[in-house]
Design an enzyme around this catalytic site. Sequence first.
Site, PDB file in Angstrom:
ATOM      1  N   ARG A  51      33.218  42.576  38.755  1.00  0.00           N
ATOM      2  CA  ARG A  51      33.768  43.532  38.175  1.00  0.00           C
ATOM      3  C   ARG A  51      35.371  43.016  37.853  1.00  0.00           C
ATOM      4  NH1 ARG A  51      30.256  45.553  40.491  1.00  0.00           N
ATOM      5  NH2 ARG A  51      30.666  44.024  42.242  1.00  0.00           N
ATOM      6  N   THR A  52      36.153  42.700  38.546  1.00  0.00           N
ATOM      7  CA  THR A  52      37.536  42.667  38.639  1.00  0.00           C
ATOM      8  C   THR A  52      37.806  41.315  37.456  1.00  0.00           C
ATOM      9  OG1 THR A  52      37.826  43.490  40.651  1.00  0.00           O
ATOM     10  CG2 THR A  52      39.840  42.535  39.530  1.00  0.00           C
ATOM     11  N   LYS A  80      42.049  20.156  46.685  1.00  0.00           N
ATOM     12  CA  LYS A  80      42.764  18.959  47.014  1.00  0.00           C
ATOM     13  C   LYS A  80      43.999  19.353  48.041  1.00  0.00           C
ATOM     14  CE  LYS A  80      41.696  17.320  42.420  1.00  0.00           C
ATOM     15  NZ  LYS A  80      42.464  16.965  41.497  1.00  0.00           N
ATOM     16  N   ARG A 101      42.991  36.615  42.329  1.00  0.00           N
ATOM     17  CA  ARG A 101      42.631  37.275  43.619  1.00  0.00           C
ATOM     18  C   ARG A 101      42.901  36.088  44.556  1.00  0.00           C
ATOM     19  NH1 ARG A 101      37.033  40.447  44.129  1.00  0.00           N
ATOM     20  NH2 ARG A 101      38.595  41.996  43.264  1.00  0.00           N
ATOM     21  N   HIS A 129      44.766  46.338  46.216  1.00  0.00           N
ATOM     22  CA  HIS A 129      44.082  46.062  45.165  1.00  0.00           C
ATOM     23  C   HIS A 129      44.342  47.048  43.970  1.00  0.00           C
ATOM     24  CE1 HIS A 129      40.956  44.921  42.392  1.00  0.00           C
ATOM     25  NE2 HIS A 129      39.767  44.874  43.415  1.00  0.00           N
TER      26      HIS A 129
HETATM   27  N1   CP Z   1      35.837  46.282  43.017  1.00  0.00           N
HETATM   28  C1   CP Z   1      35.979  44.994  43.081  1.00  0.00           C
HETATM   29  O1   CP Z   1      36.868  44.506  43.316  1.00  0.00           O
HETATM   30  O2   CP Z   1      34.784  44.354  42.753  1.00  0.00           O
HETATM   31  P1   CP Z   1      34.757  42.908  42.435  1.00  0.00           P
HETATM   32  O3   CP Z   1      34.841  42.393  44.133  1.00  0.00           O
HETATM   33  O4   CP Z   1      33.169  42.387  42.107  1.00  0.00           O
HETATM   34  O5   CP Z   1      35.867  42.117  41.638  1.00  0.00           O
END
Ligand code: CP
Length: 363
Positions: A51-52, A80, A101, A129
């Site tokens: 999603r993100t 590396k 992320r 998040h």
């Molecule tokens: N909600 C969320 O962060 O989903 P993903 O891990 O798929 O990005």
Amino acid sequence: MRHLLSILDLTIQEIDDLLASAEDILDHPDQYSEACRGKILAALFFEPSTRTRLSFESAMLGLGGKTLGFHDASTSSTRKGESVADTISVVSGYADIIAMRHPKEGAPLVASQHTRVPIINAGDGGHHHPTQTLTDLLTIRRELGHFENLTIGFCGDLKFGRTVHSLMEAMSRYAGVRFILISPKELAVSPVMLEELRKKGIPYVECESLEEHMGELDILYMTRIQGERFASQEEYLRLKDSYVLTPDKLAGAKEKMLVMHPLPRVNEIAPQVDEDPRAAYFREAFYGRYVRMALILKLLKEREGKPVSPDKGRPHYPRNQLPGGVCKNPHCITTTEQGLGQIFFQDEESGEYRCFYCENKAE
Ligand code: CP
């Protein structure tokens, strides 16, 4: 320069404006289709995502911009041994904004110290998040119409669940909010977060039963048990099916209660619940694209007219440092990043020292 590392980087007014902007984009997408023409988003995903990452990329494409990046750090020079600091120093010369992320807590803060362009935290370990929280807030605004006087049940992995931590921080700012914290003892909210709630005067109840408070809830926020953050696979297997929401468990719930989940789900919501109009999780994922469009627009607008220099400037560190501490959090970025000092800052309210990167208490 403005970054989004934690939801508390935004004021309540800014959140309101972002949500209003997201709704306007949702209603008039054509009016925004050229808004980021010539701009590039780098999506750097050192940890898996559906999603993100895809909603960030879809958001930038929907604004007329372009994207680059990686979704598997093993295909990047991280493999590396390149540090986060060096990766960001380089990529921030190739893009206008970066969404990243990382499995280590505080990695986006390190990135923010070495970038020429805005950094958006797309999830760092079990820490924050914030863009999921914007998604959650847009869902609540559209489906319930207000943030005040809500009883929110958080269920599942409240220890490692970063979406829980960010949403709790966000909702703690609204009047009349109350939390029901449903988890096995091993996955309870950390004592540091509970202390924060007490300081802010937010009422909360801790319990292990999903059904016990069901009838009181305006929102049930289900979460996945975060297997990837457990030190012991045996412990994960023991706890992974602690909660499974099924239609019969919703029998005592309010008619207008929202069932939310950041997704992915594993086994904690039975597919039969999807048919219930209270199941909001796929609508929640849908809204993610629009809040991210609004956020990209805001951060790029705040940078407008400021040239990007080949020199990236100097990192800023907090005052009131505690010399000689070592962060004991195994998920902290200081455990893997080369050349990071151990920096502890003094919390103004409590006087306690906390790790600058992951915010864990100094021991
Ligand atoms: N909600 C969320 O962060 O989903 P993903 O891990 O798929 O990005």
